[in-house]
Design a protein around this motif. Structure first.
Motif, PDB file in Angstrom:
ATOM      1  N   GLN A  93      45.869  41.816  46.151  1.00 57.82           N
ATOM      2  CA  GLN A  93      45.084  40.719  46.712  1.00 57.82           C
ATOM      3  C   GLN A  93      44.830  39.750  45.571  1.00 57.82           C
ATOM      4  N   VAL A  94      45.208  38.497  45.772  1.00 62.34           N
ATOM      5  CA  VAL A  94      45.094  37.476  44.728  1.00 62.34           C
ATOM      6  C   VAL A  94      44.418  36.229  45.274  1.00 62.34           C
ATOM      7  N   LYS A  95      43.806  35.498  44.364  1.00 58.73           N
ATOM      8  CA  LYS A  95      43.151  34.248  44.732  1.00 58.73           C
ATOM      9  C   LYS A  95      43.864  33.112  44.009  1.00 58.73           C
ATOM     10  N   VAL A  96      44.423  32.188  44.789  1.00 59.20           N
ATOM     11  CA  VAL A  96      45.150  31.051  44.248  1.00 59.20           C
ATOM     12  C   VAL A  96      44.130  30.063  43.667  1.00 59.20           C
ATOM     13  N   LYS A 151      49.803  37.582  53.721  1.00 56.73           N
ATOM     14  CA  LYS A 151      48.842  37.022  54.679  1.00 56.73           C
ATOM     15  C   LYS A 151      47.621  36.456  53.977  1.00 56.73           C
ATOM     16  N   CYS A 152      47.152  35.360  54.497  1.00 56.38           N
ATOM     17  CA  CYS A 152      45.901  34.788  54.022  1.00 56.38           C
ATOM     18  C   CYS A 152      44.754  35.611  54.626  1.00 56.38           C
ATOM     19  N   THR A 153      43.821  36.033  53.798  1.00 50.61           N
ATOM     20  CA  THR A 153      42.742  36.909  54.266  1.00 50.61           C
ATOM     21  C   THR A 153      41.735  36.191  55.163  1.00 50.61           C
ATOM     22  N   THR A 180      42.806  33.034  49.392  1.00 51.60           N
ATOM     23  CA  THR A 180      43.028  34.429  49.007  1.00 51.60           C
ATOM     24  C   THR A 180      44.148  35.018  49.863  1.00 51.60           C
ATOM     25  N   VAL A 181      45.080  35.680  49.200  1.00 44.96           N
ATOM     26  CA  VAL A 181      46.269  36.203  49.873  1.00 44.96           C
ATOM     27  C   VAL A 181      46.395  37.698  49.576  1.00 44.96           C
ATOM     28  N   ILE A 235      44.946  44.965  42.247  1.00 41.28           N
ATOM     29  CA  ILE A 235      45.941  45.884  42.785  1.00 41.28           C
ATOM     30  C   ILE A 235      45.171  46.865  43.656  1.00 41.28           C
ATOM     31  N   ILE A 236      45.414  46.813  44.944  1.00 37.75           N
ATOM     32  CA  ILE A 236      44.685  47.643  45.900  1.00 37.75           C
ATOM     33  C   ILE A 236      45.277  49.043  45.985  1.00 37.75           C
ATOM     34  N   GLN A 237      46.606  49.109  45.977  1.00 33.18           N
ATOM     35  CA  GLN A 237      47.265  50.404  46.151  1.00 33.18           C
ATOM     36  C   GLN A 237      48.659  50.362  45.533  1.00 33.18           C
TER      37      GLN A 237
END
Length: 179
Positions: free
Chosen positions: A14-17, A105-107, A133-134, A173-175
């Motif tokens: 999950q990242v934030k542009v 996907k955009c959260t 956030t993607v 990094i979620i998983q």
């Protein structure tokens, strides 16, 4: 000649542009869109007497979100997802024999985990509905001489972090799993 084995690693990120990047390329500010969206979501929750904050598709079907605002969310999220995909490809393609995106996907479209009576709910909702956030699922393939190399999960986490962390405002990094 020794055999080569293809090992696949599944990584969920999950990242934030960065907002500066979005503002440089888009006519609408992601933060302003997130605030306007939050206002309309809160009005819809009160109107329908809901005890939770729904996902955008529910409110879109109810006609509770302005069309222009939905278009702005779609445009910003499309650009953010495209940027993230290109950044991952550009920075990691050389390390793997194949990179495939299972989802990007955009959260903002997901149902928020925020509850109405939660402290700081307004700020949490703005954060959630801001389309910067993607979340993405990537399967990376690597050729190795051994069938189940030790430490591959940790190596891939470090590789992703080292090469991508500086490209985003937030990086998680979620998983990670070897398939």
């Amino acid at each position: 000649m020794p055999s080569l084995y293809i090992t696949k690693i599944h990584i969920t990120l999950q990242v934030k542009v960065p907002n500066e990047l979005l503002e440089r390329h888009l006519p609408s500010s992601a933060e302003v869109v997130g605030e306007a969206l939050t206002e309309q979501v809160i009005q819809a929750v009160k109107k329908h007497k809901l005890s939770y904050f729904p996902a955008l598709d529910f409110l879109e079907k109810q006609g509770d979100i302005e069309e222009d605002l939905l278009e702005a969310v779609e445009t910003i999220s499309w650009f953010a997802c495209k940027f993230v995909r290109e950044e991952v490809n550009k920075k990691l393609r050389a390390f793997f024999s194949d990179l495939s995106f299972q989802s990007v996907k955009c959260t903002s479209y997901a149902m928020p985990s925020v509850r109405a009576k939660q402290i700081n709910a307004w700020n949490e909702l703005v954060e959630h509905y801001t389309p910067n956030t993607v979340k993405l699922d990537v399967v990376a393939s690597i050729l190795k001489k051994e069938e189940n190399p030790k430490g591959l999960e940790n190596w891939s986490k470090q590789l992703f972090r080292r090469n991508l962390e500086d490209s985003f405002d937030q990086f998680e990094i979620i998983q990670t799993a070897v398939l």
